[in-house]
Write a protein that holds these residues in place. Sequence first.
Motif, PDB file in Angstrom:
ATOM      1  N   VAL A 123       0.763  -1.177   0.037  1.00  0.00           N
ATOM      2  CA  VAL A 123       0.099  -0.008   0.093  1.00  0.00           C
ATOM      3  C   VAL A 123       0.881   1.393  -0.069  1.00  0.00           C
ATOM      4  O   VAL A 123       1.893   1.272   0.718  1.00  0.00           O
ATOM      5  CB  VAL A 123      -0.957  -0.105   1.149  1.00  0.00           C
ATOM      6  CG1 VAL A 123      -1.927   1.295   1.035  1.00  0.00           C
ATOM      7  CG2 VAL A 123      -1.878  -1.122   1.399  1.00  0.00           C
ATOM      8  N   THR A 124       0.513   2.255  -0.823  1.00  0.00           N
ATOM      9  CA  THR A 124       1.234   3.589  -0.892  1.00  0.00           C
ATOM     10  C   THR A 124       0.348   4.559  -0.408  1.00  0.00           C
ATOM     11  O   THR A 124      -0.896   4.699  -0.715  1.00  0.00           O
ATOM     12  CB  THR A 124       1.674   3.896  -2.161  1.00  0.00           C
ATOM     13  OG1 THR A 124       2.422   2.675  -2.673  1.00  0.00           O
ATOM     14  CG2 THR A 124       2.382   5.083  -2.086  1.00  0.00           C
ATOM     15  N   TYR A 125       0.645   5.270   0.786  1.00  0.00           N
ATOM     16  CA  TYR A 125      -0.172   6.117   1.177  1.00  0.00           C
ATOM     17  C   TYR A 125       0.365   7.499   0.955  1.00  0.00           C
ATOM     18  O   TYR A 125       1.341   8.150   1.202  1.00  0.00           O
ATOM     19  CB  TYR A 125      -0.381   6.026   2.784  1.00  0.00           C
ATOM     20  CG  TYR A 125      -0.468   4.867   3.407  1.00  0.00           C
ATOM     21  CD1 TYR A 125      -1.742   4.866   3.899  1.00  0.00           C
ATOM     22  CD2 TYR A 125       0.377   3.752   3.615  1.00  0.00           C
ATOM     23  CE1 TYR A 125      -2.455   3.632   4.191  1.00  0.00           C
ATOM     24  CE2 TYR A 125      -0.141   2.647   4.034  1.00  0.00           C
ATOM     25  CZ  TYR A 125      -1.556   2.444   4.704  1.00  0.00           C
ATOM     26  OH  TYR A 125      -1.789   1.119   5.143  1.00  0.00           O
ATOM     27  N   LEU A 126      -0.493   8.184   0.038  1.00  0.00           N
ATOM     28  CA  LEU A 126      -0.037   9.431  -0.605  1.00  0.00           C
ATOM     29  C   LEU A 126      -0.154  10.675   0.252  1.00  0.00           C
ATOM     30  O   LEU A 126      -1.003  10.608   0.986  1.00  0.00           O
ATOM     31  CB  LEU A 126      -0.626   9.757  -1.920  1.00  0.00           C
ATOM     32  CG  LEU A 126      -0.690   8.911  -3.025  1.00  0.00           C
ATOM     33  CD1 LEU A 126      -1.665   9.379  -4.030  1.00  0.00           C
ATOM     34  CD2 LEU A 126       0.750   8.880  -3.659  1.00  0.00           C
ATOM     35  N   GLY A 132      -4.739  19.752   1.699  1.00  0.00           N
ATOM     36  CA  GLY A 132      -5.402  18.527   1.567  1.00  0.00           C
ATOM     37  C   GLY A 132      -5.220  17.865   0.208  1.00  0.00           C
ATOM     38  O   GLY A 132      -5.696  16.776   0.197  1.00  0.00           O
ATOM     39  N   PHE A 133      -4.781  18.576  -0.675  1.00  0.00           N
ATOM     40  CA  PHE A 133      -4.835  18.063  -2.061  1.00  0.00           C
ATOM     41  C   PHE A 133      -3.572  17.000  -2.153  1.00  0.00           C
ATOM     42  O   PHE A 133      -2.357  17.192  -1.773  1.00  0.00           O
ATOM     43  CB  PHE A 133      -4.505  19.087  -3.024  1.00  0.00           C
ATOM     44  CG  PHE A 133      -5.763  20.119  -3.149  1.00  0.00           C
ATOM     45  CD1 PHE A 133      -6.865  19.867  -3.576  1.00  0.00           C
ATOM     46  CD2 PHE A 133      -5.583  21.444  -2.784  1.00  0.00           C
ATOM     47  CE1 PHE A 133      -8.177  20.722  -3.702  1.00  0.00           C
ATOM     48  CE2 PHE A 133      -6.472  22.311  -2.915  1.00  0.00           C
ATOM     49  CZ  PHE A 133      -7.742  21.864  -3.414  1.00  0.00           C
ATOM     50  N   VAL A 134      -4.151  16.020  -2.816  1.00  0.00           N
ATOM     51  CA  VAL A 134      -3.009  15.022  -3.226  1.00  0.00           C
ATOM     52  C   VAL A 134      -1.932  15.407  -4.376  1.00  0.00           C
ATOM     53  O   VAL A 134      -2.430  16.276  -5.084  1.00  0.00           O
ATOM     54  CB  VAL A 134      -3.839  13.530  -3.920  1.00  0.00           C
ATOM     55  CG1 VAL A 134      -2.835  12.746  -4.490  1.00  0.00           C
ATOM     56  CG2 VAL A 134      -4.752  12.983  -2.627  1.00  0.00           C
ATOM     57  N   LEU A 139       1.636  11.037  -7.020  1.00  0.00           N
ATOM     58  CA  LEU A 139       0.573   9.858  -7.371  1.00  0.00           C
ATOM     59  C   LEU A 139       1.400   8.932  -8.702  1.00  0.00           C
ATOM     60  O   LEU A 139       1.293   7.736  -8.733  1.00  0.00           O
ATOM     61  CB  LEU A 139      -0.605  10.467  -7.809  1.00  0.00           C
ATOM     62  CG  LEU A 139      -1.790   9.306  -8.655  1.00  0.00           C
ATOM     63  CD1 LEU A 139      -2.099   8.441  -7.489  1.00  0.00           C
ATOM     64  CD2 LEU A 139      -2.790  10.239  -9.016  1.00  0.00           C
ATOM     65  N   LYS A 140       1.511   9.896  -9.869  1.00  0.00           N
ATOM     66  CA  LYS A 140       2.169   9.095 -10.865  1.00  0.00           C
ATOM     67  C   LYS A 140       3.369   8.380 -10.820  1.00  0.00           C
ATOM     68  O   LYS A 140       3.404   7.459 -11.151  1.00  0.00           O
ATOM     69  CB  LYS A 140       2.612  10.543 -11.893  1.00  0.00           C
ATOM     70  CG  LYS A 140       1.160  10.753 -12.879  1.00  0.00           C
ATOM     71  CD  LYS A 140       1.783  12.052 -13.924  1.00  0.00           C
ATOM     72  CE  LYS A 140       1.056  12.949 -14.074  1.00  0.00           C
ATOM     73  NZ  LYS A 140       1.232  14.042 -14.748  1.00  0.00           N
ATOM     74  N   GLN A 163     -10.915  17.022  -3.995  1.00  0.00           N
ATOM     75  CA  GLN A 163      -9.785  16.652  -4.801  1.00  0.00           C
ATOM     76  C   GLN A 163     -10.096  16.870  -6.348  1.00  0.00           C
ATOM     77  O   GLN A 163     -11.197  16.872  -6.612  1.00  0.00           O
ATOM     78  CB  GLN A 163      -9.540  15.016  -4.540  1.00  0.00           C
ATOM     79  CG  GLN A 163      -9.287  14.763  -3.139  1.00  0.00           C
ATOM     80  CD  GLN A 163      -7.446  15.321  -2.613  1.00  0.00           C
ATOM     81  OE1 GLN A 163      -6.982  15.603  -3.553  1.00  0.00           O
ATOM     82  NE2 GLN A 163      -7.378  15.535  -1.448  1.00  0.00           N
ATOM     83  N   ASN A 164      -8.928  16.829  -7.080  1.00  0.00           N
ATOM     84  CA  ASN A 164      -9.102  16.905  -8.450  1.00  0.00           C
ATOM     85  C   ASN A 164      -9.309  15.570  -9.117  1.00  0.00           C
ATOM     86  O   ASN A 164      -8.345  14.986  -9.570  1.00  0.00           O
ATOM     87  CB  ASN A 164      -7.860  17.836  -8.896  1.00  0.00           C
ATOM     88  CG  ASN A 164      -7.808  18.101 -10.578  1.00  0.00           C
ATOM     89  OD1 ASN A 164      -8.788  17.742 -11.198  1.00  0.00           O
ATOM     90  ND2 ASN A 164      -6.902  18.711 -10.935  1.00  0.00           N
TER      91      ASN A 164
END
Lengths: 389, 211
Positions: A123-126, A132-134, A139-140, A163-164
């Motif tokens: 699991v990756t926790y971004l 609060g934006f990722v 992510l990429k 979020q976008n």
Amino acid sequence: MFDEKMIYLDNASATRLDERVLKAMQPYFFDTYAVATSEFGYSQGIEAREALQKAREVITSRLNAGPEEFVFTSGSTESSNMAIKGVMMALQKQNKNHLIISKIEDFPILYSAKNLEKQGIKVTYLDVDKYGFVDLEQLKGSISKDTALISIQHANQEIGTVQNIEAISEICKEKKILFHTDATHTFTRLALDVKKIPLDLISVAAHTIHGPKGVGGLYIRKGTPLTKWMDGGFQEFNRRAGLENIPGAIGFARAVELVTAQENEQLMSLRDHLISHILAEISQTTLNGHPERRTPQNANITFHFIEGESITLHLDMHGFAVSTGSACFSRSLEASHVILGIGGDHERAHGSIRFTLGRYNNLKEIDKLIETLKEIISELRKISPLGKD
Amino acid sequence: MKFPYSEKVLEHFRHPRNVGKIEDADGKAMEGSPACGDMVSVQIKVDEKTKRIQDIKFESYGCASNIATGSIITEMAKGKTLEEAKKISWKQASDELGGLPAIKAHCSVLAVEGLRSAIRNYEEKHGLVTDKTPTTIEIIEKRLRKVMNPLSGLDLVGTKLIKKIELKEGVAKIDVDLPENHQFANSIKEEIMEKIESLHDIKKVSITFNG
């Protein structure tokens, strides 16, 4: 000492049921109470089946999805468990055992991920930025050939940051990775169109929009691999076993119908009034989340140098219901992972108060809240050893 | 209406007694930190002859049980001798309040610790401490963990703002990694003095800021 009428500002946790919803549900407790039968069943069962189908159509039309792409559940906790565990289990056979979520996801996603981690899923926790934006680049960069699913909420449960998901879903589509979003706090409040945004799975719930508790659903795009994990009968297109909660489904659909664009604009204007007045009239306050890209119903503010449970208790004694990210308030005695996630320290989490609006709030209540808060904050700051120098 | 606390807790929470600071306090203490959730400051004025607590004030950054315990403890300690006040336990304070939820023990025990530390601070300043353990750098560091940067609300050691501690022949040298003109430099300096100077074998404390 106590006001007669409670001013309820915790609509992200649960909402008051709308009478019109109850009215729509009632016949399905007393008249059409049969199980939804197959089309070859008896008449009351066929009626129940048709009512369920109609409810499904109402809800999916809000998502611009087909009714066969939607499964009723017991709420968004179940929906998100079903989406994440179902996809990870289905894709494990193809050696895709990597899941990406953000650090500030709500507990069903966060703890599903932690549970899967124990079973060998990576699991990756971004991280998220101060609003609060990722981070889309992170992510990429986190995507690998093993990535099966990305689950990023539509909007945050505590700070309301939207979020976008348009951009995230495009990344997922390009990399051929499934995308789940938790829309518990945005469904019907913000537009969500699966023909425009390539989402594969969406968790929704009735309890945040003046519908009944214990009813939710999961949108599942046609062709999405998903292992069935609630075994039993063949209900819900053989995706989720268990006797259908027909009154609940009817209530959910009615609740969806009752949310209008006008109501959402009204909530937004109340929210902006609340935020701007508190920030202007009470010193040493910080808005948590983004000033504009937030859900219409959410305001979250830290009152520095004082602790949140003290504020909520005082507010309660004055007849207001709100919630806080303070450790003292939570069952786990842990400070809000969301406020810590956006880079806040414990002090910021401890003094954070979440105000979430609903259909039954009005401007007079908000003005009363602001006046009451001024008194409470000033009294508590007099007692505090912090922030006086 | 249903509240999670007893009537008496709510009463003290709404109308806390003896709030504030004492101008020329004889003993002072600050317990806890915002990072761990709660903080309590206790200050006492002591009658030199009778060793009775003449006046006591508290401040709290904390939840309802923290505030209520701070309040009740000041009422309980006022007029008692230092020896009597030292013996006040969390259990007694909790009983006096009509009971506190067990899960809130850690928030409320701070007030009791605050009172004991304030008494200890008085005893140290007045040479009443019988325990003459020589001061070490570890002891100084432990005490500096209770000095807060008021801006972040975090302690100086935990936030690595203490660059160096030196101790030689009763002279303690402390380097703080903050600029001298930092808005809280003075209050931090005073707090360090307060905590270290009273140790029985410390003759001088010199604090330098160089961030």
